[in-house]
Scaffold this motif. Structure first.
Motif, mmCIF file in Angstrom:
data_model
loop_
_atom_site.group_PDB
_atom_site.id
_atom_site.type_symbol
_atom_site.label_atom_id
_atom_site.label_comp_id
_atom_site.label_asym_id
_atom_site.label_seq_id
_atom_site.Cartn_x
_atom_site.Cartn_y
_atom_site.Cartn_z
ATOM 1 N N ALA B 65 24.350 24.812 -14.775
ATOM 2 C CA ALA B 65 24.095 25.764 -13.634
ATOM 3 C C ALA B 65 24.332 25.562 -12.391
ATOM 4 N N GLY B 66 24.252 24.143 -11.985
ATOM 5 C CA GLY B 66 24.837 23.480 -10.799
ATOM 6 C C GLY B 66 26.297 23.588 -10.559
ATOM 7 N N GLN B 67 26.910 23.316 -11.714
ATOM 8 C CA GLN B 67 28.335 23.250 -12.040
ATOM 9 C C GLN B 67 28.874 24.684 -11.678
ATOM 10 N N TYR B 68 28.371 25.676 -12.298
ATOM 11 C CA TYR B 68 28.458 27.001 -12.246
ATOM 12 C C TYR B 68 28.554 27.236 -10.749
ATOM 13 N N LEU B 69 27.522 26.976 -10.094
ATOM 14 C CA LEU B 69 27.202 27.419 -8.706
ATOM 15 C C LEU B 69 28.444 26.763 -7.798
ATOM 16 N N ASN B 70 28.795 25.389 -8.241
ATOM 17 C CA ASN B 70 29.832 24.732 -7.457
ATOM 18 C C ASN B 70 31.060 25.538 -7.454
ATOM 19 N N SER B 71 31.604 25.952 -8.679
ATOM 20 C CA SER B 71 32.709 26.700 -8.961
ATOM 21 C C SER B 71 32.642 28.130 -8.135
ATOM 22 N N LEU B 72 31.638 28.685 -8.059
ATOM 23 C CA LEU B 72 31.529 29.951 -7.471
ATOM 24 C C LEU B 72 31.503 29.844 -5.929
ATOM 25 N N TYR B 73 30.882 28.889 -5.353
ATOM 26 C CA TYR B 73 30.750 28.794 -3.884
ATOM 27 C C TYR B 73 31.883 28.441 -3.286
ATOM 28 N N ILE B 74 32.753 27.538 -4.315
ATOM 29 C CA ILE B 74 33.789 26.929 -3.723
ATOM 30 C C ILE B 74 34.820 27.843 -3.761
ATOM 31 N N ALA B 75 34.899 28.523 -4.743
ATOM 32 C CA ALA B 75 35.934 29.754 -4.847
ATOM 33 C C ALA B 75 35.757 30.669 -3.842
ATOM 34 N N LEU B 76 34.496 31.063 -3.489
ATOM 35 C CA LEU B 76 34.286 32.167 -2.699
ATOM 36 C C LEU B 76 34.832 31.806 -1.070
ATOM 37 N N VAL B 77 34.553 30.450 -0.764
ATOM 38 C CA VAL B 77 34.743 29.875 0.456
ATOM 39 C C VAL B 77 36.336 29.840 0.798
ATOM 40 N N VAL B 78 36.801 29.254 -0.516
ATOM 41 C CA VAL B 78 38.301 29.117 -0.201
ATOM 42 C C VAL B 78 39.073 30.558 -0.323
#
Lengths: 298, 276, 414
Positions: B65-78
Motif C-alpha cells: 500500500a505504501g509502495q502504491y502511494l509512493n508511485s502515485l505521489y511521485i508521478a503526480l509531483v513529477v
C-alpha cells in the motif's frame, strides 16, 4: 535616464525568455550534460569497483571496443531488432489507424482496446508475457487447443528475437496508431472525393494523397520509434537475458552486462558513448531527410 | 458501406485485438487462480477455482500500500512539475526571439537522445554525494528537469509555434507584458497539449524501473515496478499468482481511469502538434 | 555564460573528489548503525536475524540499529557491486561462492583473523574458498550440500522403487522418466538451473569426474572426455528419455509437480506444509562413484566501511558458537563441533537423523564446492551463452563443448 534606456522592451523580452527556459536548461546541464561528460571521463579509465582502483588508460577502452567481437554481435542484433521493430510498429500502427478511420460503429471501443497496453506498466506487461511465452505457457496452451504445437518461443534463436520485438510492438503501437489516426483525420475529404471522380482506385488514393499528407507525422513517429528502439532494455532483461546465446544482446543490453554484471564500468562508459553517437547520427540523418520524405505544400 | 466489407473489417479488428487484450485478461484471471492452475494444459480462460488469497499475500509480503502511494505521489509531483517547466521553456523557445535560442534548444534536445542506462552511474554518484540516495528526490528532480521532460518541452514548443501571432499582439495592446501574455493568454489555450504532456509524463514516471532499483534500498520506499520484481525469493518458491496479483493491481486502476477518460486521453495526444 | 561556469565548477568539483586517492567513489558518509545485504526475504530467516541483532544491540547500543537488506537473489552480486560502485556499499554483505574469488582477491574485504570467536572450530574445507595468503576474509556461514528430495507418493504411483543408498544416475533417470511418462508430471528437476545457471549442473557432472576448469583455474574442463560423457548423458536424459523437463518448462517440486529435485538442503523449509510424502537422499552415484557437491555463502566486512570495527565485532557475534547453532536451523554451519546429528537435529526438525547424517554431514565433509573463478560474472555469462546450443534436441555435444572452451580459455589464463 540611462537606467530606463537599458531595459528596453527587447531586453526585457530576452530576460523573460532566459528566465522561462532556465529551469529546463539548468536541468539539462546538471542531469544530462554533466553525466554525459562524466561518462566520457570514465571511458578513459579502467575502473575496478571491488579493488577501488580508477586508473587512467586513455584510448585503451576505445581500442578494445573496435576489436571486440561482442560489440559487432551487439550491433548486428541491434540492427535486426530496431529494423524489425520500426517496420512492424509503423506498419501496424498505420494499418490500425486506417481500419479505425472507417465510418463504423464501435471504432472507439476498438481504439481503447488497441491503446490499452500503452497504459499498462511496462514491468507488468513484460512479466505477463514471460509467462505466456514459456514452452508450457499460455500462448502455446492456446495454440495446442487449436491443434498447433508452438515452438519454445524464448529459447530458439530466431523466435526469441521475434518474441521480444512483438512484445515491444504490442506495448507501444497504440500510441503511434493514435497519432496516425489524428493525422488521417486531418486529410480533407474533398481531396479523396476529387480523386475518386478522376477514377483513382483505393490504393492510388492512399499512395498519392494519404501518405504524402501524413508524412510529417510519419517522420516524427519514426524518429521517436527508432530512438526508442535503441533504448529497449527491460523486455530483454526479463524475457531472454540477451539469449539464447547472444542473439538478443542488443547494444544497450551489452552495455548493461559489461557495466553492471561484469563490473567493467570504464568499458561500459565507452559503450555508452558509442550508443549515444549512434542515436545522434540516426536522428540527424532522419531529420535531414525531411526535405526529401516529407511532403510540403507549395 | 457494403455489408461484406463491414464484416471483413470487424473480423479483422477482432482478430487483431486479441494479442492486445489477452495478456491483460490472462494477468487478471491468473492472479485469481491457485498456482497449479496457472500452468495447466489446456489453459483455462476463467479460474476454475477462484482464489483471492494472492491479493492478500501481496500486502503481507511487501508494504504494498505504501509502495502504491509512493508511485502515485511521485508521478503526480513529477507531472505537475514537468508541465510547468515544459510549458515555460516551450513557450520561450517558440515565441520569444532571444539570442542563442536555437543553440540552446539543440542543447536541450540532446536529452532526448540519451538512454537512462548511460547516465545512471554518474547521476547516482551525484546524489550519493548529496546524501540523497534511498530517498525519492532523484526520482522527482531528474524527471522534472532532466532528460524525460525534454519530450514535454518539445511538445509544448510545437504547440506554441502553431499559435497565431495576432493573439500576442492583441495581448500587448492590452498592456500585458511577455510573462503576462504567456500566463494569461497562451497557457490557457494550451490545454490539449498540456493534457498530452500530463499523460506521457505520468505514465513514464509510473513505469520507471531502472532508477528506483538503483536509488532505493528500503522496501518501504520502493515504487510499484520495483516491488513487482521482489516477489521471488531464493529460499522461498516462486510466487507467480502473487506476482500477477501485484501486477494486476498496478495496471488495473490506470486502465480503468483510461477507459473512463479515454476520449480526453486520446484527443489530447492527437493534438500534440506532432502532426508536424 | 553563468551556466557554463557553474557547470565547469561542478564538474571540476566532482572530478576533484573522484580523482582523490585514485578512487572513483565518493567517500561514504559515516552513518549510525550497520547494514548487511542478504539475498533472502524468507520471514523465518529474517526473524532469526532480527533476534540475533536485537540481542547484540542490547549489549552494544553504541553500534546503532542493525538492518538486514534483502536484495533480489537472481541479481544479487550485480546489485551489490552496483551499490559499491555508486559509493553506497553496505557494512557487511553475504557473498556467493561464485563471487568469492573476485571479492576475496580484490582487497575489498577486511581480514577477520583474530576477530572471530573460536575460529579454530571452523573446518578447513569450509574456509578454503574464503582465504588468501593465509588470512580469512569472510565467514562461511552456510555450507549447504546438494541432495535429492524425492516425492515418494509420486514414485509409488508410477510404480517406482524409492531410491536407496548407492543408487546410480541411470536408476534416477529411469525412475524420473517413468514418472514423467505415467503421471504427466516432471521427473527430475535440477532446481535453479533452468538451462541458464549452468553451475548447478556440477551436482551432476561430478559423478563423471568432470569439472568446469582445472583446480588452478587455468585450463578449460568443458571439452575433456569426462564432461563430454556427462553432458551426453544429460542431453539424452532431457531430450530422449524426457526424464527432465525441457527448456522453458516450469515444474516446482515443492508444489508437488515433480518426482525429484536436486537442490541444496536449505530448501527443506519449503516442505513445512508439504501435501505429499517426501524423502531426502544423497546424490546418485556416477561412473566415478560417490561424490558430493556443496554451495557456500560467506559474510564479509567491507574494508572501506566507516563502521568497519563495529561491523567486524557484530560479525564475530553473529558467528559465535551460540548463534551459529541457531543459524544451523537453515544454514549448515562451518563449525566442526556443530557438524553432528544432535546439533543439527535440534534446529532442523524437518529432517530425520539418517538424512542429516548421510546427506548433510557426509556431504559437507567430502563435498567439492560449486565452480568459482575470478572474473566470475563475465566467465559465467560467456559459458551460459556458449552452452545455449546444447539445449536443443539434435545438438552435437562435443562441438558445443569445444565451442565453450574456445570462448573461455582466453579468460582462464589470467
Amino acid at each position: 535616464m540611462g537606467h530606463a534606456a537599458f531595459w528596453t522592451v527587447r531586453r526585457r523580452d530576452n530576460l523573460v525568455g532566459y528566465l522561462l527556459v532556465a529551469p529546463q536548461l539548468l536541468g539539462s546541464a546538471l542531469f544530462v550534460l554533466l553525466p554525459l561528460a562524466l561518462v566520457g571521463w570514465y571511458s578513459l579509465h579502467e575502473w575496478n569497483v571491488l579493488a577501488g582502483t580508477f586508473e587512467f588508460t586513455g584510448g585503451d577502452n576505445y581500442a578494445k571496443l573496435l576489436a571486440d567481437p561482442g560489440v559487432r554481435e551487439a550491433l548486428a542484433a541491434t540492427g535486426l531488432f530496431s529494423l524489425g521493430l520500426v517496420v512492424l510498429n509503423l506498419g501496424l500502427a498505420l494499418l490500425l489507424a486506417v481500419l479505425l478511420n472507417q465510418r463504423l460503429r464501435g471504432t472507439t471501443f476498438f481504439r481503447t482496446l488497441f491503446f490499452s497496453p500503452v497504459v499498462v506498466s511496462l514491468v507488468a506487461w513484460t512479466i505477463v508475457w514471460q509467462f505466456l511465452l514459456q514452452a508450457d505457457g499460455g500462448l502455446n496452451g492456446l495454440l495446442e487447443v487449436a491443434g498447433v504445437t508452438g515452438p519454445n518461443w524464448l529459447r530458439g534463436e530466431g523466435t526469441a528475437m521475434l518474441s521480444v520485438i512483438i512484445v515491444q510492438v504490442l506495448k507501444n503501437v497504440g500510441l503511434n496508431m493514435v497519432l496516425f489516426l489524428a493525422a488521417l483525420q486531418g486529410v480533407p475529404a474533398q481531396l479523396y472525393e476529387a480523386a475518386q471522380l478522376d477514377g483513382a482506385g483505393a490504393w492510388r488514393r492512399f499512395a498519392r494523397i494519404t501518405l504524402p499528407l501524413i508524412s510529417p507525422t510519419v517522420l516524427l513517429t519514426s524518429i521517436i520509434t527508432v530512438v526508442g528502439s535503441l533504448q529497449v532494455f527491460a523486455q530483454i532483461a526479463v524475457l531472454t537475458q540477451g539469449g539464447p546465446g547472444t542473439s538478443t544482446t542488443v547494444l544497450v543490453y551489452y552495455l548493461y552486462q559489461q557495466a553492471f554484471q561484469f563490473h567493467h564500468f570504464g568499458y561500459g562508459a565507452t559503450l555508452s558513448v558509442l550508443l549515444f553517437a549512434i542515436v545522434a547520427v540516426l536522428t540527424i540523418v532522419q531529420w535531414r531527410m525531411r526535405r526529401r520524405w516529407v511532403f510540403h505544400e507549395a | 458501406m457494403r455489408r461484406r466489407v463491414k464484416l471483413l473489417l470487424y473480423g479483422t479488428l477482432l482478430v487483431l485485438c486479441v494479442p492486445f487484450v489477452f495478456p491483460t485478461w490472462w494477468m487478471v484471471t491468473s492472479s485469481l487462480k491457485p498456482i497449479r492452475e496457472i500452468f495447466a494444459f489446456p489453459p483455462s480462460l476463467l479460474p476454475g477455482t477462484w482464489d483471492f488469497s494472492a491479493y492478500a499475500k501481496v500486502f503481507e509480503l511487501q508494504p504494498f500500500a505504501g509502495q502504491y502511494l509512493n508511485s502515485l505521489y511521485i508521478a503526480l509531483v513529477v507531472t505537475a512539475g514537468t508541465m510547468a517547466v515544459a510549458a515555460m521553456a516551450g513557450y520561450a523557445f517558440a515565441r520569444i526571439r532571444f539570442p542563442g535560442q536555437n543553440a540552446l534548444f539543440v542543447v536541450v534536445l540532446l536529452g532526448l537522445l540519451i538512454p537512462s542506462e548511460v547516465t545512471i552511474v554518474p547521476l547516482f554518484q551525484m546524489f550519493h554525494g548529496l546524501g540523497l540516495t534511498d530517498t525519492h528526490w532523484p526520482l522527482i528532480v531528474v524527471p522534472i528537469l532532466g532528460a524525460p521532460s525534454v519530450l514535454a518541452t518539445f511538445i509544448m514548443r510545437q504547440f506554441f509555434v502553431s499559435l497565431p501571432g495576432e493573439l500576442e499582439e492583441a495581448a500587448r495592446v492590452d498592456g500585458l507584458g511577455r510573462f503576462g501574455t504567456f500566463y494569461r493568454v497562451a497557457l490557457p489555450l494550451a490545454r490539449p497539449a498540456l493534457g498530452a504532456v500530463a499523460i506521457f509524463t505520468f505514465l513514464h514516471s509510473w513505469n520507471l524501473y531502472l532508477e528506483p532499483i538503483v536509488y532505493l534500498s528500503t522496501p518501504a520506499r520502493f515504487t510499484l515496478p520495483q516491488a513487482l520484481t521482489q516477489f521471488v525469493d531464493a529460499y522461498g518458491g516462486p510466487m507467480w499468482n502473487v506476482q500477477l496479483a501485484a501486477a494486476s493491481m498496478t495496471a488495473l486502476p490506470v486502465l480503468v481511469v483510461f477507459v473512463l477518460a479515454q476520449r480526453q486521453f486520446i484527443e489530447g495526444l492527437a493534438h500534440t502538434g506532432l502532426k508536424g | 555564460m553563468i551556466k557554463k561556469s557553474l557547470t565547469g565548477l561542478a564538474l571540476a568539483g566532482l572530478l576533484a573528489t573522484t580523482a582523490c586517492g585514485g578512487s572513483a567513489q565518493p567517500a561514504p558518509a559515516a552513518a549510525k548503525g550497520l547494514r548487511m545485504t542478504i539475498w533472502t526475504s524468507n520471514e523465518a530467516h529474517l526473524k532469526l536475524f532480527g533476534d540475533i541483532a536485537a540481542e547484540y544491540t542490547r549489549a552494544h547500543p553504541e553500534a546503532g540499529p542493525i538492518t538486514f537488506d534483502p536484495l533480489p537473489f537472481e541479481s544479487y552480486t550485480t546489485t551489490l557491486t552496483t551499490q559499491i560502485a555508486g559509493g553506497n556499499a553496505p557494512d557487511l554483505a553475504w557473498i556467493l561462492e561464485s563471487a568469492a574469488p573476485d571479492f576475496v582477491s580484490s582487497g575489498a574485504l577486511a581480514p577477520l583473523d583474530g576477530k572471530l570467536t573460536e575460529a579454530g572450530d571452523l573446518t578447513p574445507s569450509s574456509t578454503k574458498l574464503w582465504q588468501r595468503d593465509g588470512k580469512l576474509y569472510a565467514y562461511p556461514f552456510s555450507t549447504s550440500p546438494f541432495a535429492v528430495f524425492v516425492n515418494t507418493d509420486l514414485l509409488k504411483k508410477a510404480g517406482q522403487k524409492p531410491p536407496a543408498k548407492g543408487w546410480t544416475w541411470e536408476q534416477a533417470v529411469a525412475s524420473a522418466a517413468a514418472v514423467a511418462a505415467k503421471e504427466g508430471k516432471a521427473g527430475l528437476v535440477v532446481r535453479d538451473f533452468d538451462y541458464k545457471n549452468w553451475d548447478n549442473l556440477a551436482s551432476l557432472w561430478r559423478g563423471w569426474g568432470a569439472q568446469a576448469w582445472s583446480e588452478d583455474g587455468r585450463t578449460c574442463g568443458f571439452n575433456q572426455p569426462e564432461m563430454v560423457e556427462a553432458m551426453t548423458f544429460l542431453h539424452k536424459a532431457v531430450f530422449t528419455d524426457k526424464a527432465l523437463p525441457g527448456p522453458g518448462t516450469t515444474a516446482d517440486f515443492f508444489a508437488g509437480e515433480a518426482a525429484m529435485t536436486i537442490t541444496q538442503i536449505s530448501r527443506a523449509s519449503l516442505l513445512k506444509d508439504a501435501t505429499f510424502g517426501w524423502d531426502l537422499v544423497p546424490l546418485p552415484t556416477g561412473p566415478k562413484g560417490e561424490y558430493s557437491v556443496i554451495g557456500q555463502a560467506g559474510i564479509g566486512v567491507f574494508a572501506k566501511s566507516p563502521n568497519k570495527d563495529a561491523a567486524t565485532d557484530f560479525l564475530a557475534f553473529f558467528s559465535n558458537p551460540a548463534n551459529s547453532a541457531k543459524l544451523a536451523a537453515y544454514f549448515p554451519p562451518p563449525r566442526a563441533s556443530q557438524l553432528n546429528v544432535e546439533t543439527l537435529a535440534k534446529s532442523n526438525p524437518l529432517l530425520k537423523p539418517e538424512q542429516l547424517s548421510e546427506v548433510v554431514i557426509g556431504g559437507i565433509e567430502s563435498g567439492v564446492v560449486k565452480p568459482s573463478h575470478t572474473g566470475q560474472a563475465e566467465l559465467s555469462q560467456t559459458v551460459r551463452a556458449a552452452l545455449d546450443p546444447l539445449w536443443l534436441p539434435g545438438a552435437d555435444v562435443k562441438a558445443v563443448l569445444d565451442g565453450v572452451c574456445a570462448k573461455i580459455q582466453p579468460m582462464l589464463g589470467a
